[in-house]
Design a protein around this motif. Structure first.
Motif, PDB file in Angstrom:
ATOM      1  N   MET A 218       0.865  -1.178   0.000  1.00  0.00           N
ATOM      2  CA  MET A 218       0.000   0.000   0.000  1.00  0.00           C
ATOM      3  C   MET A 218       0.898   1.222   0.000  1.00  0.00           C
ATOM      4  N   ALA A 219       0.560   2.206  -0.831  1.00  0.00           N
ATOM      5  CA  ALA A 219       1.362   3.428  -0.905  1.00  0.00           C
ATOM      6  C   ALA A 219       0.433   4.622  -0.990  1.00  0.00           C
ATOM      7  N   ASP A 220       0.804   5.712  -0.299  1.00  0.00           N
ATOM      8  CA  ASP A 220      -0.018   6.920  -0.367  1.00  0.00           C
ATOM      9  C   ASP A 220       0.678   7.996  -1.194  1.00  0.00           C
ATOM     10  N   THR A 221       0.059   9.145  -1.295  1.00  0.00           N
ATOM     11  CA  THR A 221       0.614  10.241  -2.098  1.00  0.00           C
ATOM     12  C   THR A 221       1.579  11.108  -1.302  1.00  0.00           C
ATOM     13  N   HIS A 222       1.892  10.670  -0.081  1.00  0.00           N
ATOM     14  CA  HIS A 222       2.802  11.420   0.783  1.00  0.00           C
ATOM     15  C   HIS A 222       4.166  10.739   0.908  1.00  0.00           C
ATOM     16  N   GLY A 223       4.410   9.736   0.051  1.00  0.00           N
ATOM     17  CA  GLY A 223       5.705   9.062   0.059  1.00  0.00           C
ATOM     18  C   GLY A 223       5.797   7.864   0.963  1.00  0.00           C
ATOM     19  N   ASN A 224       4.706   7.466   1.600  1.00  0.00           N
ATOM     20  CA  ASN A 224       4.725   6.302   2.487  1.00  0.00           C
ATOM     21  C   ASN A 224       4.375   5.033   1.708  1.00  0.00           C
ATOM     22  N   VAL A 225       5.208   4.008   1.836  1.00  0.00           N
ATOM     23  CA  VAL A 225       4.955   2.712   1.206  1.00  0.00           C
ATOM     24  C   VAL A 225       5.177   1.629   2.258  1.00  0.00           C
ATOM     25  N   ILE A 226       4.191   0.753   2.439  1.00  0.00           N
ATOM     26  CA  ILE A 226       4.313  -0.345   3.389  1.00  0.00           C
ATOM     27  C   ILE A 226       3.854  -1.635   2.722  1.00  0.00           C
ATOM     28  N   HIS A 227       4.181  -2.752   3.351  1.00  0.00           N
ATOM     29  CA  HIS A 227       3.619  -4.022   2.892  1.00  0.00           C
ATOM     30  C   HIS A 227       2.784  -4.611   4.022  1.00  0.00           C
ATOM     31  N   LEU A 228       1.805  -5.427   3.648  1.00  0.00           N
ATOM     32  CA  LEU A 228       0.875  -6.018   4.605  1.00  0.00           C
ATOM     33  C   LEU A 228       1.030  -7.534   4.664  1.00  0.00           C
ATOM     34  N   GLY A 229       2.274  -7.989   4.505  1.00  0.00           N
ATOM     35  CA  GLY A 229       2.523  -9.426   4.560  1.00  0.00           C
ATOM     36  C   GLY A 229       2.284 -10.095   3.224  1.00  0.00           C
ATOM     37  N   GLU A 230       2.361 -11.404   3.244  1.00  0.00           N
ATOM     38  CA  GLU A 230       2.326 -12.177   2.000  1.00  0.00           C
ATOM     39  C   GLU A 230       1.084 -13.051   1.916  1.00  0.00           C
TER      40      GLU A 230
END
Length: 676
Positions: A218-230
């Motif tokens: 998941m990524a937002d328009t503020h430069g944050n990118v995370i993953h939510l597992g596999e």
């Protein structure tokens, strides 16, 4: 090309969102919109005018050109005051042209920027992009820079051919030798052009015994990118996922963090925003992993991630599209328990998983009945399942504190699912999810094919099923009568010497059997079973529940009638259709495209893609005669025996029903000339 950026998002959440999709996909998005208090707009084709997503949306607009009608979708958005468009998955979800058109129309596209869709939609470009970002990729070659025959030699066999613009396993062909390459390239190129409008191909080394593991980002328009597992997606057939789960039984925390970090870098490399999935092929014995592709949309299997994270991915998509930052950081992501999803398809496993269709005569789904179970479904009683769209009908998802409890709940949910009128793969799913290797977590993408003989239904109809059908038909003809009725007016077939037998001849996929019934149900009726034994019988109806008692032992079924002569019965996830056979034997019926009588029938409802034979042509047994396509799957129909083609009743582009006669082959008599 000049980048196209999203239009400025409105303050706060959208007021109206158009969902540019259909079926369970559209319903899934509509459910979240309703919870958020957002007005939903559905679109529909003529074939879907009565579909559930049309009824459950706040507003519905007809599309004259179907779900690929970009102009129609944009016009519907303008007419209904929509501020954003959610594309779902499939259709236009990964179409950069559509994303750009939405933005230029002043709409927010609930997805990544068009440039990210283009970068990851082209598998060749995607591999180059993520490789430059340090993500490992599978060795291979790609058009137009490489000659694929030469690249195959360099990569080595077995090798995997893929459409560059494709997804969902469509057009992928496994090649094990150079001799197979020309035909495989022709088939893959034809499918790529038809399904994606782009015949460009690539070839990769095929990793033996691989596991398919994907990471949700998941990524937002503020430069944050995370993953939510596999998610583990290794249970596949023909490169199409069947069962998915989260988390993977293969990965530990260290491997999860390493692959998650690689997925985040892949997303960052293309300026990604919104929900996306980075797919990896993993060597199960070593743990080595390679980037395969990135899906720039919500995935079919996203519910398993939702159940283990407690997050609504559609809500996150909408909030990101509205300009909000992600509500959590990577350190705040927690996985709890285990979730498994099974895809219910309109297909017949006993006929090579060919697509099916029909009207849904009876439907029971297990959400709210089996604990820990969620159902994402577009089905409704009375709805028609046709051949124009993907054959997936619904998804059944089960959650448990651990993997074993999730699998048990899923099996119970599948057993409680009833779909009558449309053959499905539910019994196959039960066999698969309870297979010892699956239960042990010993998965790879070839497991289903290796274990197929153990997973397919036998084709035999249990003895009690035609008995139940005969009693139901008998009840319709001779209903129960009050105990006080005049015995001379009771229509029980009584005559001097006793009651007469009424014989019901029933035809099903298992053949034709006879069941005799005499006397009145509820008054000590008798049945004569197909093997000649007799038993005392009773039948009790309660709505669409049927209880049949034989010699004091009862079995319960779901039931429905299709016309006057066909009965559908369901039990424990299986379903059978039995038809009253009035006179004579059913004769030779062509199974899987051919028959002993030389009549060649269509194995599924669909469209004739190619005609490979001509009237008067001499053919050999199993020689390809025609190619029938349904739901983007091709099936080659072959000659049932050596002989001469005497009739061709169809042409390329013609729609055909299941079992429609396509051609007739005059079979060469053994040891002589045709017909001798």
């Amino acid at each position: 090309m000049t980048p196209v950026t999203q239009a400025p998002a409105p303050r706060g959440m959208f007021g109206t969102v158009l969902v540019a999709n259909r079926g369970e996909i559209a319903l899934r998005v509509i459910r979240t919109l309703a919870r958020l208090g957002v007005r939903s707009v559905a679109v529909f084709s003529d074939a879907d005018a009565e579909a559930r997503h049309v009824r459950e949306a706040d507003v519905a607009v007809r599309l004259g050109g179907g779900y690929l009608d970009i102009d129609g979708i944009l016009a519907a958005a303008a007419a209904t005051g929509a501020q954003a468009v959610h594309p779902g998955y499939g259709f236009l979800a990964e179409n950069p042209v559509f994303a750009r058109r939405c933005v230029r129309a002043g709409l927010v596209f609930v997805g990544p920027p068009p440039e990210a869709i283009e970068a990851m939609g082209d598998k060749i470009r995607a591999k180059a992009t993520v490789s430059a970002a340090g993500v490992p990729v599978v060795p291979g070659g790609a058009e137009p820079d490489d000659d694929l025959a030469e690249a195959a030699v360099r990569v080595g066999f077995p090798a995997l051919i893929k459409p560059s613009a494709g997804g969902g396993g469509k057009g992928m062909v496994l090649v094990r030798s150079a001799a197979e390459l020309p035909e495989a390239l022709e088939s893959a190129r034809r499918t790529a052009a038809a399904a994606f409008g782009d015949a460009t191909l690539l070839i990769e080394r095929f990793v033996e015994g691989p596991r398919h593991i994907e990471i949700q980002v998941m990524a937002d328009t503020h430069g944050n990118v995370i993953h939510l597992g596999e998610r583990e997606c290794s249970l596949q057939r023909r490169h199409q996922k069947i069962v998915e789960e989260a988390p993977s039984p293969l990965l530990d925390e260290e491997a999860r963090a390493r692959m998650g970090a690689a997925a985040v870098e892949a997303a960052r490399s293309v300026g990604y925003t919104g929900a996306g999935t980075v797919e990896f092929i993993v060597q199960g014995t070593t743990g080595d992993y390679y980037f395969m592709e990135m899906n720039t949309r919500l995935q079919v299997e996203h519910p398993v991630t939702e159940l283990v994270t407690g997050l609504d991915l559609v809500e996150l998509q909408l909030r990101v599209a509205a300009g909000e930052p992600l509500p959590l950081t990577q350190d705040e992501v927690r996985l709890r328990g285990h979730a498994v999803e099974a895809r219910v398809y309109a297909e017949d496993p006993s006929r090579g998983f060919l697509p099916t269709g029909g009207r849904v005569l009876a439907l029971r789904e297990p959400e709210g009945i089996v604990e820990g179970v969620r159902v994402d479904s577009g089905l409704a009683e009375g709805g028609v399942v046709g051949s124009g769209y993907d054959p997936m009908l619904s998804k059944i998802i089960a959650w448990g504190l651990d993997r074993a409890s999730a699998l048990r709940r899923l099996d119970g949910a599948l057993a409680a699912t009833v779909v009558l009128g449309v053959p499905t793969n539910i019994a196959f799913l039960r066999a698969l999810t309870t297979h010892p290797e699956v239960v042990a977590g010993d998965l790879d993408t070839g497991l289903v094919e290796r274990a197929l003989d153990d997973l397919l239904p036998s084709g035999e109809v249990p003895e009690d099923v035609p008995v139940a059908a005969a009693l139901l038909l008998h009840h319709g003809r001779v209903p129960a009568v009050p105990a006080t009725a005049d015995p001379w007016e009771v229509p029980d077939g009584w005559r001097l010497g006793g009651a007469a037998w009424t014989v019901w001849r029933l035809e099903s996929r298992g053949g034709v059997v006879e069941v005799g019934v005499r006397g009145l149900l509820g008054r000590g009726a008798e049945v004569r079973l197909p093997d000649g034994r007799t038993a005392r019988a009773n039948l009790t109806l309660a709505g669409d529940d049927l209880l049949v008692t034989l010699d004091g032992v009862g079995r319960r079924y779901a039931w429905a009638k299709d016309g006057q002569d066909t009965v559908w019965l369901g039990r424990d996830g299986e379903a059978w259709a039995l038809t009253r056979h009035h006179l004579g034997d059913p004769g030779d019926r062509a199974g899987a495209g051919g028959g002993g009588d030389g009549v060649v029938r269509s194995p599924m409802p669909g469209t004739v893609l190619l005609v490979k034979a001509a009237v008067g042509e001499r053919v050999t047994r199993d020689q390809p005669l025609l190619v029938v396509e349904a739901m983007k799957m091709e099936h080659t129909v072959t000659a049932p025996a050596e002989g001469t083609v005497t009739e061709l009743r169809v042409r390329a582009g013609q729609a055909v029903d299941m079992d429609a006669v396509l051609a007739v082959v005059e079979v060469t008599a053994e040891g002589g000339e045709d017909g001798a």
